[in-house]
Design an enzyme around this catalytic site. Structure first.
Site, PDB file in Angstrom:
ATOM      1  N   HIS A 302     -12.427   5.296  26.563  1.00  6.21           N
ATOM      2  CA  HIS A 302     -12.816   5.804  27.878  1.00  6.21           C
ATOM      3  C   HIS A 302     -11.600   6.445  28.551  1.00  6.21           C
ATOM      4  CE1 HIS A 302     -16.326   2.726  28.004  1.00  6.21           C
ATOM      5  NE2 HIS A 302     -16.788   3.936  27.723  1.00  6.21           N
ATOM      6  N   PHE A 476      -7.946   1.972  28.515  1.00  2.00           N
ATOM      7  CA  PHE A 476      -7.604   0.922  27.560  1.00  2.00           C
ATOM      8  C   PHE A 476      -8.814   0.299  26.868  1.00  2.00           C
ATOM      9  CE2 PHE A 476      -4.981   0.388  31.545  1.00  2.00           C
ATOM     10  CZ  PHE A 476      -4.022   1.327  31.198  1.00  2.00           C
ATOM     11  N   HIS A 477      -9.743   1.135  26.401  1.00  2.00           N
ATOM     12  CA  HIS A 477     -10.939   0.634  25.734  1.00  2.00           C
ATOM     13  C   HIS A 477     -11.099   1.210  24.323  1.00  2.00           C
ATOM     14  CE1 HIS A 477     -12.875   0.162  30.005  1.00  2.00           C
ATOM     15  NE2 HIS A 477     -11.967  -0.767  29.762  1.00  2.00           N
ATOM     16  N   PRO A 478     -10.080   1.187  23.471  1.00  2.00           N
ATOM     17  CA  PRO A 478     -10.265   1.733  22.122  1.00  2.00           C
ATOM     18  C   PRO A 478     -11.230   0.880  21.299  1.00  2.00           C
ATOM     19  CG  PRO A 478      -8.159   0.607  22.271  1.00  2.00           C
ATOM     20  CD  PRO A 478      -8.722   0.648  23.662  1.00  2.00           C
TER      21      PRO A 478
END
Length: 539
Positions: A302, A476-478
């Site tokens: 995101h 920070f949503h890998p």
């Protein structure tokens, strides 16, 4: 001294879990409940016994800190006009739950129903809701959507900002209704984010899932141990090697190894071990044990566009934090009441809505903050302003995460390929226009908003797309780098077993075929809950 050619023997366990983060802590708890199963939980980082981990605002001091963060960086991104982004990942007990934004967000029912429609049996919303509820200790009463008997505390934020209340009222002018629950399967609406806290203190995975079972004799927790590669007998994983205090050690897994090292760490370990795209492995002089084209592919994240508006007539954190009295009052409020700015999650007010009428469900998420700054980690501005960030919940862009070399200490090459599709660029443009529309409502005009970023003089679609690349950053949503499925790029099946390899599962955000429509900590906790049941069924 032992070396990689003659490693020391650490021991033998039934199950070895790699990574003591959001997933690994859940697995350690659930799997060690069977007293006959010896479980080893390995974490590359150290203890989470650090002041700034537990004070919510402390994420500012944990991200970018090598004692708590891997400190990865992306490669320069064409979609971001050549910028490279810091890419925080937790390297500490509790993993990312020790440094994240603490927001409890499941996403939308459609996210999981799409997983099921892709052939992943048992992964639809109705299948998974019980697992969300199992972990949850919700602040309200137990009901159809929420549990109150779990270990993961979910509380209301302990704050009040009139400026944010005004934004919520402004959203109503755009026909965005208020919601008291983002987590019922349809998150469209506006509200303050629920958080994983206990009375203003971070509630991470270690507190939730490890502390209650720490004294189990069949559970061993090993910190400061970085896994370097898996050990095989044929195409079955039977253990792994890790480095601790610069000594290489070896552990045996009688039943299976579970990788819960996250969407960056998991593909790195697989590739270092000889599992992945053959050309990537050959280029790094790693023997191919099993080719899986999808390892390190399908990276999704995101990307939030950080629009900033100066305002008048309402207090923001900017002014309060830029005076000695303000700073002292902030500290006093927290230490006396565990409330106020130091108890704030990084984002406070959420809005889920549609960037255009072509979407059936909310496709963008606002993170609205009563503060502003030039870049993450920089000082707050001295004038009153709010940040109105918008992210595309379902990006089409796909990136990669591949090893840089055959040296485990080398960070992987992370290429998210942000804004690399026409649709993603269009959503970015529409998102900025939507934020402007929000700030132009009758309610917000009372505060005389002035657009500071990207700037009101940027008007054309081409200019706005370029501006999005200048002011966007990861939240920070890998996910997705070892995706679940049955196509040629799938890495695990719907039991989370690695295709073509025995004794190995993956349980973390990397297995997501597509990213969820919201923050990812709650979904990862759910994945681990379901995985624990799947593993129990195979015993």
């Amino acid at each position: 001294m032992a070396n990689s050619n003659n490693p020391a023997v650490y021991g033998e366990f039934d199950i070895v879990i790699v990574g003591a983060g959001s997933a690994g802590c859940v697995l350690a708890n659930r799997l060690s409940a069977d007293a006959d199963t010896r479980v080893l939980l390995i974490e590359a980082g150290g203890s989470d016994n650090r002041f700034w981990i537990h004070v919510p605002v402390g994420y500012l001091y944990c991200m970018g800190n090598p004692k708590t963060d891997w400190c990865y960086k992306t490669e320069p991104e064409e979609g971001l006009n050549g910028r490279s982004l810091a890419y925080p990942r937790g390297k500490v007990l509790g993993g990312c739950s020790s440094i994240n934004g603490m927001i409890y967000m499941r996403g939308q029912a459609r996210d999981y129903d799409i997983w099921r429609q892709q052939g992943n049996i048992g992964w639809g919303w109705d299948d998974l809701l019980p697992y969300f509820k199992k972990s949850e200790h919700h602040y309200g009463a137990a009901d159809e959507f929420h549990g109150t008997d779990g270990e993961l505390l979910v509380e209301k934020q302990r704050l009040a900002w009139p400026a944010l209340d005004a934004v919520r009222e402004a959203a109503e002018e755009l026909d965005i209704a208020r919601t008291d629950d983002f987590n019922s399967g349809d998150n469209e609406g506006s509200g303050y984010f629920p958080v994983n806290q206990k009375k203003g203190i971070r509630w991470n995975a270690r507190k939730a899932f490890i502390d209650p079972v720490r004294n189990r004799s069949n559970l061993t927790i090993l910190k400061n141990a970085q896994v370097e590669k898996l050990i095989f007998e044929g195409k079955r994983v039977v253990g792994l090697e890790f480095r601790r205090n610069n000594v290489v050690e070896q552990v045996t897994a009688r039943k299976e190894v579970i990788l819960s090292a996250g969407s960056i760490g998991t593909p790195q370990i697989l590739q270092l071990s000889g599992i992945g795209p053959s050309q990537v492995l050959k280029d790094k002089s790693i023997p191919v044990i099993h080719e899986l084209k999808g390892v390190g592919e399908n990276l999704q994240d995101h990307l939030q566009i950080r629009t900033i508006f100066g305002i008048e007539g309402a207090a923001t954190l900017n002014e309060r934090s830029n005076s000695l009295f303000g700073k002292l009052s902030i500290a006093a409020e927290y230490f006396l009441k565990q409330s106020g700015p130091m108890a704030m999650a990084p984002s406070q007010l959420g809005i889920f809505t549609k960037s255009s009428d072509e979407y059936d469900t909310a496709n963008i998420e606002y993170h609205v903050q009563p503060l502003s700054l030039d870049a993450f980690g920089e000082p707050l501005h001295k004038f009153p302003a709010i940040t109105v960030s918008v992210c595309n919940l379902r990006p089409e862009s796909r990136g990669t995460c591949h090893i840089r070399s055959n040296d485990p200490s080398d960070f992987p090459v992370i290429k998210p390929n942000y804004l690399s599709t026409v649709t993603d660029r269009n959503v970015a443009v529409d998102s900025i226009l939507h934020a402007r529309k929000l700030m132009a409502t009758k309610r917000m005009t009372e505060f005389s908003p002035v657009e500071l970023k990207p700037g009101a003089d940027i008007c054309t679609a081409e200019e706005l797309a370029k501006a999005a690349g200048d002011i966007s950053t990861t939240i920070f949503h890998p996910v997705g780098t070892a995706k679940m499925g049955n196509d040629e790029n799938a890495v695990v099946d719907d039991q989370l077993r690695v295709h073509g390899v025995g004794g190995l599962r993956i349980v973390d955000a990397s297995i997501m075929p597509t990213i969820t429509s919201g923050n990812t900590h709650a979904p990862v906790t759910m994945i681990a809950e379901k995985a624990a049941d799947l593993i129990a069924l195979t015993r």
